[in-house]
Design an enzyme around this catalytic site. Structure first.
Site, PDB file in Angstrom:
ATOM      1  N   HIS A 142      27.583 -70.239-118.183  1.00  0.00           N
ATOM      2  CA  HIS A 142      27.573 -70.235-119.657  1.00  0.00           C
ATOM      3  C   HIS A 142      28.901 -69.735-120.257  1.00  0.00           C
ATOM      4  O   HIS A 142      29.118 -69.867-121.460  1.00  0.00           O
ATOM      5  CB  HIS A 142      26.434 -69.363-120.197  1.00  0.00           C
ATOM      6  CG  HIS A 142      25.069 -69.899-119.894  1.00  0.00           C
ATOM      7  ND1 HIS A 142      24.671 -71.171-120.260  1.00  0.00           N
ATOM      8  CD2 HIS A 142      24.004 -69.352-119.241  1.00  0.00           C
ATOM      9  CE1 HIS A 142      23.421 -71.374-119.851  1.00  0.00           C
ATOM     10  NE2 HIS A 142      23.000 -70.292-119.223  1.00  0.00           N
ATOM     11  N   ASP A 171      15.933 -71.436-111.618  1.00  0.00           N
ATOM     12  CA  ASP A 171      15.014 -71.203-112.737  1.00  0.00           C
ATOM     13  C   ASP A 171      14.288 -72.468-113.203  1.00  0.00           C
ATOM     14  O   ASP A 171      13.522 -72.424-114.166  1.00  0.00           O
ATOM     15  CB  ASP A 171      15.723 -70.512-113.915  1.00  0.00           C
ATOM     16  CG  ASP A 171      17.137 -70.997-114.136  1.00  0.00           C
ATOM     17  OD1 ASP A 171      17.524 -72.018-113.531  1.00  0.00           O
ATOM     18  OD2 ASP A 171      17.863 -70.369-114.929  1.00  0.00           O
ATOM     19  N   HIS A 181      19.131 -74.280-117.159  1.00  0.00           N
ATOM     20  CA  HIS A 181      19.872 -74.227-118.427  1.00  0.00           C
ATOM     21  C   HIS A 181      21.144 -75.067-118.309  1.00  0.00           C
ATOM     22  O   HIS A 181      21.750 -75.129-117.233  1.00  0.00           O
ATOM     23  CB  HIS A 181      20.241 -72.783-118.775  1.00  0.00           C
ATOM     24  CG  HIS A 181      19.052 -71.879-118.881  1.00  0.00           C
ATOM     25  ND1 HIS A 181      18.623 -71.111-117.825  1.00  0.00           N
ATOM     26  CD2 HIS A 181      18.186 -71.660-119.898  1.00  0.00           C
ATOM     27  CE1 HIS A 181      17.540 -70.426-118.200  1.00  0.00           C
ATOM     28  NE2 HIS A 181      17.243 -70.753-119.450  1.00  0.00           N
TER      29      HIS A 181
END
Ligand SMILES: [Zn+2]
Length: 308
Positions: free
Chosen positions: A126, A246, A165
């Site tokens: 990120h 995840d 993500h």
């Protein structure tokens, strides 16, 4: 097979009830220690050199992060609503070793041709060029990609990101750079909000947004069609993996329903692609994954496939 680890990764504290916690690494290493089928060469992650980090992040950004590190307690580096990217007194070494693991892994891969897994935290995907967010400060995998190009004159690097993500940071860093392909499967919409089909860079960005609730079979189909085929056409010289676990059914932060065994299939397909295009040159970087049992199980499948 080499695994990078370090006790400093256990000293990075994000506060009570934070999902990105030291137990993640403990769980992963306990699980790796149980593997008896093949030899694992553990190495301590070194501190990254600032000059090498600056291939991606300007030095004044790196200095700003470190100057915010508190003497006691925690300091958040983001504004609301995502004020959960924290610095603690022991952050500096963890951040530098997390990046340093990837740099050392590149040296191992290019000199010894051995595949590597980096059991690191904080994660990196990120982190943008000048922005820390989503528990990430330095984009570990981006620095490794630039180091491959800079030190070993590798022309084409592929980054495959199966964390649930979207790796907005990795995408931002390479958005206008056709020498690096970035391919990501991720739940959408979900944090950080990027990763739509329209974000294509200069033809080097391949996003596979996934519907909430998706199961393994459908995931694998899309992963094959959108991620693997794109990277196959790109013909990389090295493949780097942003390995987040995840998308597992047990994960508390997302709602994609992979089982632990699915991470074997995903990883095996990436390694097979690496064998076709780049002598099996693959390095894997831990990103997310917040359920300890899911991490413990999935990592065994991931490493078994990475080894083969
Ligand atoms: Zn994630």
């Amino acid at each position: 097979m080499i695994v990078y680890k370090h006790n400093d990764f256990l000293l990075k504290d994000n506060g009570l009830n934070h999902p990105e916690r030291k137990e993640r690494i403990k769980s992963i290493l306990d699980s790796i220690n149980q593997i008896k089928d093949f030899k694992i060469n553990f190495k301590d992650a070194p501190l990254a050199n600032i000059e090498i980090i600056s291939l991606v992040h300007p030095k004044n950004y790196i200095e700003r992060i470190f100057s915010n590190i508190p003497k006691t307690g925690l300091v958040g580096v983001e504004k609301e609503p995502y004020a959960d990217t924290m610095l603690c007194p022991n952050s500096k070494k963890a951040i530098l070793r997390s990046c340093g693991a990837g740099i050392a892994a590149v040296d191992d891969l290019m000199r010894e041709n051995e595949r590597v897994f980096c059991a690191i935290r904080p994660p990196g995907h990120h982190a943008e060029t000048i922005k820390a967010m989503g528990f990430c400060f330095i984009n570990n995998i981006a620095v490794a990609a630039r180091y491959l190009q800079n030190k070993y004159k590798v022309n084409k690097v592929a980054i495959i990101d199966f964390d649930v993500h979207h790796g907005n940071g990795t995408q931002e860093i390479f958005y206008n750079d056709e020498s690096v392909a970035y391919a990501s499967s991720h739940e959408y919409p979900l944090f950080p909000g990027t990763g739509s089909n329209d974000e294509t860079g200069v033809g080097n960005i391949f996003n596979a947004p996934l519907k909430t609730g998706m199961r393994g079979k459908e995931f694998l189909k899309i992963f094959d069609q959108k991620i693997l085929r794109s990277i196959d056409r790109f013909k990389p010289e090295v493949i780097l993996i942003s390995a987040g676990f995840d998308a597992h059914v047990r994960d508390p932060l997302a709602n994609i329903n992979l089982e632990s065994e699915d991470f074997y299939v995903i990883t095996k397909q990436i390694v097979d692609l690496g064998k076709i295009h780049c002598k099996g040159r693959v390095i894997s970087f831990l990103e997310g994954g917040y359920d300890l049992q899911a991490l413990s199980e999935s990592i065994k499948h991931h490493l078994l496939a990475l080894k083969n």
